[in-house]
Design a protein around this motif. Structure first.
Motif, short mmCIF file in Angstrom:
data_model
loop_
_atom_site.label_atom_id
_atom_site.label_comp_id
_atom_site.label_asym_id
_atom_site.label_seq_id
_atom_site.Cartn_x
_atom_site.Cartn_y
_atom_site.Cartn_z
N UNK A 64 8.26 17.97 30.18
CA UNK A 64 7.75 16.95 29.26
C UNK A 64 7.36 15.69 30.03
N UNK A 65 8.18 15.29 30.98
CA UNK A 65 7.85 14.13 31.80
C UNK A 65 6.57 14.37 32.59
N UNK B 176 0.42 13.36 32.95
CA UNK B 176 -0.88 14.02 33.11
C UNK B 176 -0.84 15.21 34.04
N UNK B 177 0.35 15.77 34.28
CA UNK B 177 0.50 16.92 35.15
C UNK B 177 0.86 18.16 34.33
N UNK C 184 7.02 21.18 38.76
CA UNK C 184 6.73 21.36 40.19
C UNK C 184 5.67 20.36 40.65
N UNK C 185 4.66 20.12 39.80
CA UNK C 185 3.64 19.12 40.14
C UNK C 185 4.23 17.72 40.14
#
Length: 340
Positions: free
Chosen positions: A234-235, A240-241, A245-246
């Motif tokens: 969610x974070x 915008x990821x 992992x991103x």
């Protein structure tokens, strides 16, 4: 044929499954009392379903694609049958103090913290524990009487693979608790909204990076309990990821079962060593007829060793004449409770 009228079967068919060595694992006999042929009932026959599912699982789990995914999930190796796990070595390029169990030097001084000289090697000893991953599911004949589709079989296979992945990671997290090379820190419970918890977790991970085996969170694989996965994802979405992992810049692997905290596994060390079989396969997928339950037992299993006992040489006196091999804390574990 009238209701409740018994009619003698006029034909029968057999279904037999075997492994790659043509060794029979099991079979079933189906008696027919009508003109319907067995090939017309393929989509409702358990033997057809279990054979297609087991072949698909075996092909995927023993493929190069799965090995690439396993290496992304945790530092690992795949070794041939009968060989030992490969111990890793890494040079320590900076002085670093190590805390260990108290030892006495020649001057009868008790030493519990000593420096590791630059240029010494950190190495992993032979694995202390091996882990058997074994999953079994029973496919009953009457559950497939209505038939099955390609989509339903695909959903079943994906669910089995996900359960195996989370369970295997959970076994790793369980085994690492109390390992000599694991440094545990109790950081208290995370509070606030999901985004705030995720931000606090990111700060904690960056603060507890071990500079001897990595200089950034990207040099580690983050092992988290499955309950934290939605929070981090969610974070990541708010940033915008696409995924956690991103957000962290490295692979994040969730695990199921008991919450043992968050682990930072250094990518420079091989933590998991998968044992290959005589045929070169890592995973064994076997289907066996369970006559007592009128179904098929599908078993998926593998064995791997866990290399989590890193050692390093320290000096117990100022001259460096007396040295000792002690465990090196290369894996960081964060527990989100108060210290016991």
């Amino acid at each position: 044929m009238k209701p409740f009228e018994n009619k003698k079967p006029d034909s029968f068919t057999t279904a037999i499954t075997s492994d790659e060595y043509d060794q029979v694992n099991g079979g079933q006999i189906q008696f027919n009392a009508g003109p319907i042929r067995k090939d017309s009932l393929a989509a409702a026959d358990t033997s057809v379903y279990i054979e297609a599912l087991s072949e698909a699982l075996d092909e995927h789990l023993n493929s190069e694609d799965w090995r690439k995914l396993a290496m992304e999930a945790s530092p690992c190796e795949f070794r041939p049958y009968g060989s030992n796990a490969t111990g890793q070595q890494i040079a320590l390029l900076a002085d670093q103090s190590v805390t260990f169990d108290p030892r006495e030097n020649w001057d009868n001084q008790v030493v519990d913290k000593a420096p590791v000289l630059a240029g010494e090697f950190i190495f992993t000893e032979a694995a202390e524990k091996a882990i058997l991953i074994s999953h079994r599911v029973t496919m009953l004949d009457h559950t497939l009487q209505a038939g099955f589709t390609e989509g339903s079989m695909m959903q079943t296979g994906e669910k089995l693979l996900l359960d195996i992945e989370l369970h295997a990671a959970g076994q790793i997290a369980k085994t690492l608790v109390g390992a000599p090379s694991v440094d545990t820190s109790y950081v208290g419970a995370l509070t606030g909204k999901a985004v705030e918890k995720a931000e606090d977790l990111l700060d904690l991970l960056s603060e507890h990076v071990n500079p001897a085996v990595g200089v950034d969170v990207a040099d580690f694989i983050v092992l988290i309990p499955s309950a934290m996965s939605p929070m981090l994802n969610r974070a990541a979405q708010r940033a915008g990821l696409e995924s956690a992992s991103d957000l962290l810049g490295t692979h994040v692997q969730a695990y199921s079962g008991t919450d043992y905290g968050v682990y930072l596994l250094p990518k420079s060390f091989t933590s998991v060593s998968y044992r290959g079989g005589r045929n070169g396969n890592i995973w064994n997928v076997e289907a066996t007829r369970n006559a007592a339950k009128q179904g098929w037992d599908l078993e998926i299993r593998c064995v791997f060793d866990l290399l989590a006992n890193a050692m390093v040489k320290v000096k117990l006196d100022s001259d460096g004449l007396q040295t000792e091999m002690v465990p090196f804390k290369m894996i960081k574990r964060l527990v989100f409770t108060a210290a016991p």
